[in-house]
Design a protein around this motif. Structure first.
Motif, PDB file in Angstrom:
ATOM      1  N   GLY A 121       4.168  11.225   0.792  1.00  0.00           N
ATOM      2  CA  GLY A 121       3.129  10.505   0.062  1.00  0.00           C
ATOM      3  C   GLY A 121       3.545  10.216  -1.361  1.00  0.00           C
ATOM      4  N   PHE A 122       2.645   9.533  -2.067  1.00  0.00           N
ATOM      5  CA  PHE A 122       2.923   9.198  -3.461  1.00  0.00           C
ATOM      6  C   PHE A 122       2.945  10.455  -4.319  1.00  0.00           C
ATOM      7  CE2 PHE A 122       1.209   8.145  -7.708  1.00  0.00           C
ATOM      8  CZ  PHE A 122       2.294   7.414  -8.167  1.00  0.00           C
ATOM      9  N   ALA A 123       1.910  11.275  -4.217  1.00  0.00           N
ATOM     10  CA  ALA A 123       1.821  12.474  -5.057  1.00  0.00           C
ATOM     11  C   ALA A 123       2.932  13.471  -4.747  1.00  0.00           C
ATOM     12  CB  ALA A 123       0.450  13.129  -4.897  1.00  0.00           C
ATOM     13  N   LYS A 171       7.131   5.721 -11.178  1.00  0.00           N
ATOM     14  CA  LYS A 171       7.028   6.128  -9.777  1.00  0.00           C
ATOM     15  C   LYS A 171       6.040   5.252  -9.001  1.00  0.00           C
ATOM     16  CE  LYS A 171       5.573  10.233  -7.198  1.00  0.00           C
ATOM     17  NZ  LYS A 171       5.180  11.637  -7.356  1.00  0.00           N
ATOM     18  N   GLY A 172       4.924   4.920  -9.615  1.00  0.00           N
ATOM     19  CA  GLY A 172       3.936   4.082  -8.952  1.00  0.00           C
ATOM     20  C   GLY A 172       4.478   2.706  -8.622  1.00  0.00           C
ATOM     21  N   GLU A 173       5.283   2.167  -9.509  1.00  0.00           N
ATOM     22  CA  GLU A 173       5.879   0.850  -9.261  1.00  0.00           C
ATOM     23  C   GLU A 173       6.912   0.910  -8.138  1.00  0.00           C
ATOM     24  OE1 GLU A 173       7.013   0.350 -13.303  1.00  0.00           O
ATOM     25  OE2 GLU A 173       5.285  -0.896 -13.762  1.00  0.00           O
ATOM     26  N   LEU A 174       7.624   2.036  -8.048  1.00  0.00           N
ATOM     27  CA  LEU A 174       8.569   2.223  -6.951  1.00  0.00           C
ATOM     28  C   LEU A 174       7.816   2.337  -5.624  1.00  0.00           C
ATOM     29  CD1 LEU A 174      11.399   2.685  -5.813  1.00  0.00           C
ATOM     30  CD2 LEU A 174      11.159   5.114  -6.438  1.00  0.00           C
ATOM     31  N   PHE A 175       6.727   3.093  -5.605  1.00  0.00           N
ATOM     32  CA  PHE A 175       5.915   3.211  -4.392  1.00  0.00           C
ATOM     33  C   PHE A 175       5.426   1.830  -3.956  1.00  0.00           C
ATOM     34  CE2 PHE A 175       1.972   3.751  -2.048  1.00  0.00           C
ATOM     35  CZ  PHE A 175       2.303   4.744  -1.131  1.00  0.00           C
ATOM     36  N   LEU A 188      -5.387   7.592   0.986  1.00  0.00           N
ATOM     37  CA  LEU A 188      -5.827   8.945   0.633  1.00  0.00           C
ATOM     38  C   LEU A 188      -5.650   9.235  -0.852  1.00  0.00           C
ATOM     39  CD1 LEU A 188      -4.340  10.943   3.641  1.00  0.00           C
ATOM     40  CD2 LEU A 188      -6.764  10.547   3.162  1.00  0.00           C
ATOM     41  N   GLU A 189      -4.533   8.811  -1.394  1.00  0.00           N
ATOM     42  CA  GLU A 189      -4.192   9.189  -2.758  1.00  0.00           C
ATOM     43  C   GLU A 189      -4.633   8.190  -3.828  1.00  0.00           C
ATOM     44  OE1 GLU A 189      -0.283  11.881  -1.767  1.00  0.00           O
ATOM     45  OE2 GLU A 189       0.040   9.798  -2.325  1.00  0.00           O
ATOM     46  N   ARG A 190      -4.797   6.938  -3.431  1.00  0.00           N
ATOM     47  CA  ARG A 190      -5.107   5.921  -4.430  1.00  0.00           C
ATOM     48  C   ARG A 190      -6.385   5.154  -4.133  1.00  0.00           C
ATOM     49  NH1 ARG A 190       0.367   2.612  -5.289  1.00  0.00           N
ATOM     50  NH2 ARG A 190       0.784   3.412  -7.351  1.00  0.00           N
ATOM     51  N   GLY A 191      -6.837   5.174  -2.910  1.00  0.00           N
ATOM     52  CA  GLY A 191      -8.029   4.410  -2.563  1.00  0.00           C
ATOM     53  C   GLY A 191      -7.803   2.939  -2.805  1.00  0.00           C
ATOM     54  N   ARG A 192      -8.707   2.328  -3.530  1.00  0.00           N
ATOM     55  CA  ARG A 192      -8.583   0.903  -3.829  1.00  0.00           C
ATOM     56  C   ARG A 192      -7.723   0.627  -5.051  1.00  0.00           C
ATOM     57  NH1 ARG A 192     -14.764  -0.967  -2.789  1.00  0.00           N
ATOM     58  NH2 ARG A 192     -14.597  -1.110  -0.531  1.00  0.00           N
ATOM     59  N   ASP A 193      -7.242   1.675  -5.692  1.00  0.00           N
ATOM     60  CA  ASP A 193      -6.418   1.524  -6.888  1.00  0.00           C
ATOM     61  C   ASP A 193      -4.991   1.163  -6.477  1.00  0.00           C
ATOM     62  OD1 ASP A 193      -5.501   1.565  -9.498  1.00  0.00           O
ATOM     63  OD2 ASP A 193      -5.180   3.733  -9.482  1.00  0.00           O
ATOM     64  N   THR A 194      -4.816  -0.084  -6.074  1.00  0.00           N
ATOM     65  CA  THR A 194      -3.506  -0.558  -5.662  1.00  0.00           C
ATOM     66  C   THR A 194      -2.956  -1.499  -6.715  1.00  0.00           C
ATOM     67  OG1 THR A 194      -4.468  -2.406  -4.463  1.00  0.00           O
ATOM     68  CG2 THR A 194      -4.067  -0.399  -3.204  1.00  0.00           C
ATOM     69  N   VAL A 195      -1.647  -1.545  -6.774  1.00  0.00           N
ATOM     70  CA  VAL A 195      -1.004  -2.534  -7.623  1.00  0.00           C
ATOM     71  C   VAL A 195      -0.253  -3.479  -6.697  1.00  0.00           C
ATOM     72  CG1 VAL A 195      -0.901  -1.330  -9.826  1.00  0.00           C
ATOM     73  CG2 VAL A 195       0.770  -0.830  -8.095  1.00  0.00           C
ATOM     74  N   ALA A 196       0.449  -4.405  -7.251  1.00  0.00           N
ATOM     75  CA  ALA A 196       1.094  -5.459  -6.462  1.00  0.00           C
ATOM     76  C   ALA A 196       0.026  -6.196  -5.659  1.00  0.00           C
ATOM     77  CB  ALA A 196       2.185  -4.899  -5.550  1.00  0.00           C
ATOM     78  N   ARG A 197      -1.152  -6.293  -6.246  1.00  0.00           N
ATOM     79  CA  ARG A 197      -2.287  -6.894  -5.549  1.00  0.00           C
ATOM     80  C   ARG A 197      -2.025  -8.345  -5.161  1.00  0.00           C
ATOM     81  NH1 ARG A 197      -6.597  -3.731  -5.178  1.00  0.00           N
ATOM     82  NH2 ARG A 197      -8.036  -5.403  -4.652  1.00  0.00           N
ATOM     83  N   ALA A 198      -1.370  -9.101  -6.010  1.00  0.00           N
ATOM     84  CA  ALA A 198      -1.116 -10.511  -5.696  1.00  0.00           C
ATOM     85  C   ALA A 198      -0.232 -10.636  -4.461  1.00  0.00           C
ATOM     86  CB  ALA A 198      -0.480 -11.216  -6.890  1.00  0.00           C
ATOM     87  N   ASP A 199       0.844  -9.852  -4.399  1.00  0.00           N
ATOM     88  CA  ASP A 199       1.732  -9.874  -3.229  1.00  0.00           C
ATOM     89  C   ASP A 199       0.990  -9.424  -1.974  1.00  0.00           C
ATOM     90  OD1 ASP A 199       3.959 -10.755  -4.581  1.00  0.00           O
ATOM     91  OD2 ASP A 199       4.794  -8.747  -4.883  1.00  0.00           O
ATOM     92  N   ARG A 200       0.213  -8.379  -2.103  1.00  0.00           N
ATOM     93  CA  ARG A 200      -0.513  -7.839  -0.956  1.00  0.00           C
ATOM     94  C   ARG A 200      -1.586  -8.812  -0.486  1.00  0.00           C
ATOM     95  NH1 ARG A 200      -0.681  -2.102  -1.546  1.00  0.00           N
ATOM     96  NH2 ARG A 200      -1.743  -1.982   0.439  1.00  0.00           N
TER      97      ARG A 200
END
Length: 193
Positions: A24-26, A51-55, A106-118
Motif C-alpha cells: 500500500g501507499f502507507a 512518495k505520493g506522486e510516485l504512487f 482505504l488509505e486515501r479515499g477520494r483524496d486522489t491526485v492525477a485527477r485529470a489523467d484518471r
C-alpha cells in the motif's frame, strides 16, 4: 558512460508497482523501492517527486496498461459480458490494479491526485461502454462499469470472503468467472432493452 534515465525511471516504476501493490501507499517504503530498482533513492525524488506522486505515477501507468490489455470492444450484452470475463481473467492472473485501487481507497479515499489523467481514462471507458450498448445514457454506462469493476476487482483481494461464503478454497475461479459473466450479461440486457 551516459546515465540511462528512461531505463532508471522504468526500473523505479516497476519496483514501486510491486512495493505499493504489496504494502500500500502507507506501508510502501522508498528505500525498498530504490534497492529493488538498484538505484539511489534520491533518483526517486528527482524523477517523481514525493512518495505520493510516485504512487500516482504507478497507478496511472497500471490503469493505462490494463485498459490497453483488456479493451472494451464489440457491441451488445454478450460483448459487455465478454469484457467482464476478460477483465476478471486479467485481474486474477495479475491482481496489481485491484490491489493498488483497494489500497488507494482505504488509505486515501477520494483524496486522489492525477485527477485529470484518471478522469480522462474513466471517461474514455464510459464512452466505450456506451458504444457497446448503443442507446444507454452516460449514467447507466457508468453504473454498469462500476458494477463490472467491483465484481472483477473484489475476488482477487477478498479471497477470505469467497471462502467463507462458498465454503471452498480450490476450484472456484471458473465458477466465479461464470457467475460474473452471467450477471453482467443479464444486467447489460436489461439496460439495452
Amino acid at each position: 558512460m551516459a546515465w540511462d534515465t528512461e531505463g532508471t525511471k522504468r526500473r523505479l516504476l516497476e519496483a514501486a508497482t510491486v512495493e505499493f501493490a504489496q504494502h500500500g501507499f502507507a506501508g510502501g517504503r522508498i528505500d525498498r523501492i530504490a534497492a529493488a530498482a538498484g538505484v539511489n533513492k534520491e533518483r526517486i525524488y528527482q524523477y517523481f517527486g514525493k512518495k505520493g506522486e510516485l504512487f500516482d505515477a504507478v497507478l496511472v501507468s497500471e490503469l493505462r496498461r490494463v485498459m490497453d490489455e483488456v479493451p472494451l470492444h464489440g457491441e451488445g450484452p454478450a460483448a459487455v459480458a465478454d469484457y467482464a470475463g476478460r477483465l476478471f481473467d486479467h485481474h486474477v492472473s495479475d491482481p496489481t490494479v485491484p490491489r493498488l485501487v483497494t489500497w488507494e481507497g482505504l488509505e486515501r479515499g477520494r483524496d486522489t491526485v492525477a485527477r485529470a489523467d484518471r478522469l480522462e481514462h474513466h471517461t474514455a471507458k464510459v464512452e466505450a461502454m456506451r458504444r457497446m450498448l448503443p442507446g444507454i445514457d452516460r449514467a447507466a454506462a457508468a453504473e454498469l462499469l462500476l458494477t463490472i469493476v467491483t465484481l472483477c476487482d473484489s475476488w482477487p483481494v477478498l479471497p477470505q470472503v469467497d471462502e467463507f461464503l462458498s465454503g471452498r478454497i480450490d476450484g472456484r475461479r471458473a465458477e466465479r468467472r461464470a457467475a460474473i459473466v452471467r450477471t453482467v450479461e443479464l444486467l447489460a440486457r436489461s439496460l439495452s432493452a
